[in-house]
Design a protein around this motif. Structure first.
Motif, PDB file in Angstrom:
ATOM      1  N   PRO A 193       6.406  16.531  -3.292  1.00  0.00           N
ATOM      2  CA  PRO A 193       6.866  15.986  -4.575  1.00  0.00           C
ATOM      3  C   PRO A 193       8.293  16.348  -4.940  1.00  0.00           C
ATOM      4  CG  PRO A 193       4.638  16.820  -4.797  1.00  0.00           C
ATOM      5  CD  PRO A 193       5.117  17.242  -3.433  1.00  0.00           C
ATOM      6  N   ASP A 194       8.788  17.517  -4.485  1.00  0.00           N
ATOM      7  CA  ASP A 194      10.148  17.928  -4.824  1.00  0.00           C
ATOM      8  C   ASP A 194      11.097  17.848  -3.639  1.00  0.00           C
ATOM      9  OD1 ASP A 194       9.182  20.011  -3.325  1.00  0.00           O
ATOM     10  OD2 ASP A 194       9.562  21.563  -4.833  1.00  0.00           O
ATOM     11  N   ASN A 195      10.645  17.233  -2.538  1.00  0.00           N
ATOM     12  CA  ASN A 195      11.495  17.021  -1.370  1.00  0.00           C
ATOM     13  C   ASN A 195      11.878  18.326  -0.679  1.00  0.00           C
ATOM     14  OD1 ASN A 195      12.426  14.733   0.059  1.00  0.00           O
ATOM     15  ND2 ASN A 195      14.531  15.164  -0.510  1.00  0.00           N
ATOM     16  N   GLY A 199       6.537   7.670  14.129  1.00  0.00           N
ATOM     17  CA  GLY A 199       5.874   8.930  13.808  1.00  0.00           C
ATOM     18  C   GLY A 199       5.603   8.987  12.322  1.00  0.00           C
ATOM     19  N   ILE A 200       5.029  10.105  11.865  1.00  0.00           N
ATOM     20  CA  ILE A 200       4.678  10.231  10.449  1.00  0.00           C
ATOM     21  C   ILE A 200       5.409  11.420   9.835  1.00  0.00           C
ATOM     22  CG2 ILE A 200       2.843  10.590   8.775  1.00  0.00           C
ATOM     23  CD1 ILE A 200       0.930   9.233  10.611  1.00  0.00           C
ATOM     24  N   ALA A 201       6.326  11.123   8.930  1.00  0.00           N
ATOM     25  CA  ALA A 201       6.982  12.164   8.141  1.00  0.00           C
ATOM     26  C   ALA A 201       6.112  12.479   6.929  1.00  0.00           C
ATOM     27  CB  ALA A 201       8.363  11.694   7.689  1.00  0.00           C
ATOM     28  N   CYS A 202       6.148  13.734   6.482  1.00  0.00           N
ATOM     29  CA  CYS A 202       5.344  14.155   5.330  1.00  0.00           C
ATOM     30  C   CYS A 202       6.262  14.607   4.202  1.00  0.00           C
ATOM     31  CB  CYS A 202       4.405  15.293   5.722  1.00  0.00           C
ATOM     32  SG  CYS A 202       3.108  14.810   6.865  1.00  0.00           S
ATOM     33  N   ASN A 207       9.619  16.371   5.059  1.00  0.00           N
ATOM     34  CA  ASN A 207      10.494  15.483   4.292  1.00  0.00           C
ATOM     35  C   ASN A 207      11.514  14.772   5.176  1.00  0.00           C
ATOM     36  OD1 ASN A 207       9.815  15.923   1.245  1.00  0.00           O
ATOM     37  ND2 ASN A 207       9.833  17.971   2.150  1.00  0.00           N
ATOM     38  N   GLU A 208      11.058  14.373   6.350  1.00  0.00           N
ATOM     39  CA  GLU A 208      11.867  13.631   7.311  1.00  0.00           C
ATOM     40  C   GLU A 208      13.026  14.459   7.861  1.00  0.00           C
ATOM     41  OE1 GLU A 208      14.288   9.468   7.883  1.00  0.00           O
ATOM     42  OE2 GLU A 208      13.506   9.930   5.891  1.00  0.00           O
ATOM     43  N   LEU A 256       2.802  13.210   1.013  1.00  0.00           N
ATOM     44  CA  LEU A 256       2.816  11.759   1.165  1.00  0.00           C
ATOM     45  C   LEU A 256       3.180  11.476   2.618  1.00  0.00           C
ATOM     46  CD1 LEU A 256       2.787   8.839   0.105  1.00  0.00           C
ATOM     47  CD2 LEU A 256       5.221   9.123  -0.444  1.00  0.00           C
ATOM     48  N   ARG A 257       2.239  10.929   3.371  1.00  0.00           N
ATOM     49  CA  ARG A 257       2.464  10.643   4.790  1.00  0.00           C
ATOM     50  C   ARG A 257       3.110   9.265   4.924  1.00  0.00           C
ATOM     51  NH1 ARG A 257      -3.590  11.708   6.719  1.00  0.00           N
ATOM     52  NH2 ARG A 257      -3.874  10.375   4.886  1.00  0.00           N
TER      53      ARG A 257
END
Length: 425
Positions: A341-343, A335-338, A363-364, A236-237
């Motif tokens: 599903p489970d972090n 910016g874009i963190a990605c 995951n940031e 998830l971007r």
């Protein structure tokens, strides 16, 4: 840790590894490949090292496995490696804004203490120096950055550090160049394809590079590069926004502050305040209205997120942080963190391949984990002893069909209540 302590493997001198992506994970991978004796390393990115998400990072590193992000002992190993790596980078003598000030997790209420501070204090991964603080103790550490009359408690990890991400990645990029890396800046990768004797990398200009192995560390662009392999990462971007204020005359003493109840991170930076909250985050596909659209290389530009941050500052944050009252914006970067599903991170070989390795799913927390992720990816790609067991981070822990789009990843994160940027109170 000293960089000269890293082992050299001369048997790798005839190996060529291509690294796609010049953010912190990609540059760290290239650095460790070169330090381990790989004879030829090629880095490909449309922009200069750190020119996308890395230099938009908040620039604080800590032991997130201690009650904040469930990455277990393997994640803790990578977090400690990040702390050691940046210290070694700072000791080379160039300014990267390195400051060993610690990390402070605040609570506003007894309920916030139980939900956010106690797990940090009682984590099995907490360093023995972790401290519980009352408002008076917080005041001594922050010296006017926060109105401690509004607080209940805090957990203080003195091992946390701060750095200026743009400066750090620039220094690392110079080290890689000096070590002989071939930097193809201004080029994009349109596909990778494994064959019997290696990997074929196709560039946007139509050129083809043959390599013995490839490490994909392209962040928000990993899936577009992976398309030829038939494998898709569940990412998830999310566009993340940070603001640097004008100089507020703050003393350079305060630790990095996090407050989950305010959904905030904040730190002093050369007298200014560097900060961000959940209001400055939004999934990329929601912003553009087209789930298939690829983000442009470099920093992003979504002014509506900046406006949301300003509104949150006026309505909430200025009551807790007097230094924000009347502040103006010196710099705003996105910016874009990605998220996965489970972090947890994604580091490992692409299923069905032997020579294609991915380092992604930050995951940031890419600035913290990037050095360790890069090293781990380099070790997997060259078959060397690994810094941490990669099983927790393997790509095939997810069935691709279970996440047909980014909205499905967001739903999984929400179900596990780790979607830190959700908008509801």
């Amino acid at each position: 840790m000293k960089f000269d302590d890293l082992e050299i493997a001369h048997e790798a001198q005839n190996v060529h590894v291509v690294v796609v992506g010049a953010g912190i994970a990609g540059c760290a991978a290239a650095f460790h490949l070169l330090r381990s004796g790989v004879g030829k390393v090629t880095i490909i990115d449309p922009v200069e090292p750190g020119g996308s998400t890395t230099s938009a990072g908040a620039g604080f590193v800590s032991h997130w496995s201690a009650g904040m992000i469930d990455m277990g002992p393997e994640g803790l190993t990578l977090q400690q490696y990040g702390l050691d790596f940046y210290r070694a980078l700072a000791e080379l003598g160039q300014d990267i804004g390195y400051r060993a000030r610690g990390t402070l997790m605040l609570s506003l209420t007894p309920e916030g203490h139980e939900q956010h501070v106690r797990p940090v204090l009682e984590s099995v991964h907490a360093p023995k120096e972790m401290q519980a603080l009352d408002p008076a103790g917080i005041e001594k550490l922050t010296q006017g950055l926060v109105d401690t009359s509004r607080l209940y408690s805090a957990a203080y990890n003195p091992h946390g550090i701060q750095l200026e991400t743009g400066k750090a990645i620039a220094v690392l990029g110079d080290l890689i160049r000096e070590a002989g890396a071939n930097m193809l800046i201004g080029s994009s990768v349109t596909g990778v394809e494994e064959h019997a004797s290696g990997v074929r990398v196709t560039l946007s200009e139509g050129d083809v590079i043959e390599a013995d192995a490839v490490i994909l560390a392209a962040g928000a662009w990993n899936n577009s590069v992976l398309e030829q392999t038939g494998w898709k990462l569940p990412l998830l971007r999310v566009v993340a926004t940070r603001i640097l204020t004008d100089n507020r005359g703050l003393p350079g003493v305060s630790p990095t502050i996090q407050c989950r109840e305010l959904r905030l991170w904040l730190r002093e930076s050369y007298g200014s305040v560097l900060w961000g909250t959940a209001m400055g985050y939004r999934p990329f596909y929601q912003l553009v209205g087209d789930i298939k659209r690829e983000p442009p290389a470099g920093h992003q530009n979504f002014p509506e997120l900046v406006e949301a941050l300003h509104a949150h500052q006026r309505d909430v944050l200025e009551d807790y942080f007097p230094s924000l009252v009347g502040s103006s914006v010196q710099e705003c970067v996105q910016g874009i963190a990605c998220y996965t599903p489970d972090n947890a991170l994604l580091v490992g070989r692409v299923p069905g391949t032997k020579r294609i390795v991915v380092a992604g799913g930050d995951n940031e927390s890419g600035v913290t984990h990037g050095p360790g992720m890069g090293r781990l990816a380099a070790e997997i790609a060259t078959g060397r002893k690994v810094i941490a067991d990669p099983h927790r981070f393997r790509l095939d822990r997810f069935e691709p069909a279970a996440f047909p789009d980014e909205a499905a990843v967001a739903a999984a994160l929400e179900q596990h209540r780790v979607l830190r940027f959700r908008e509801e109170a």
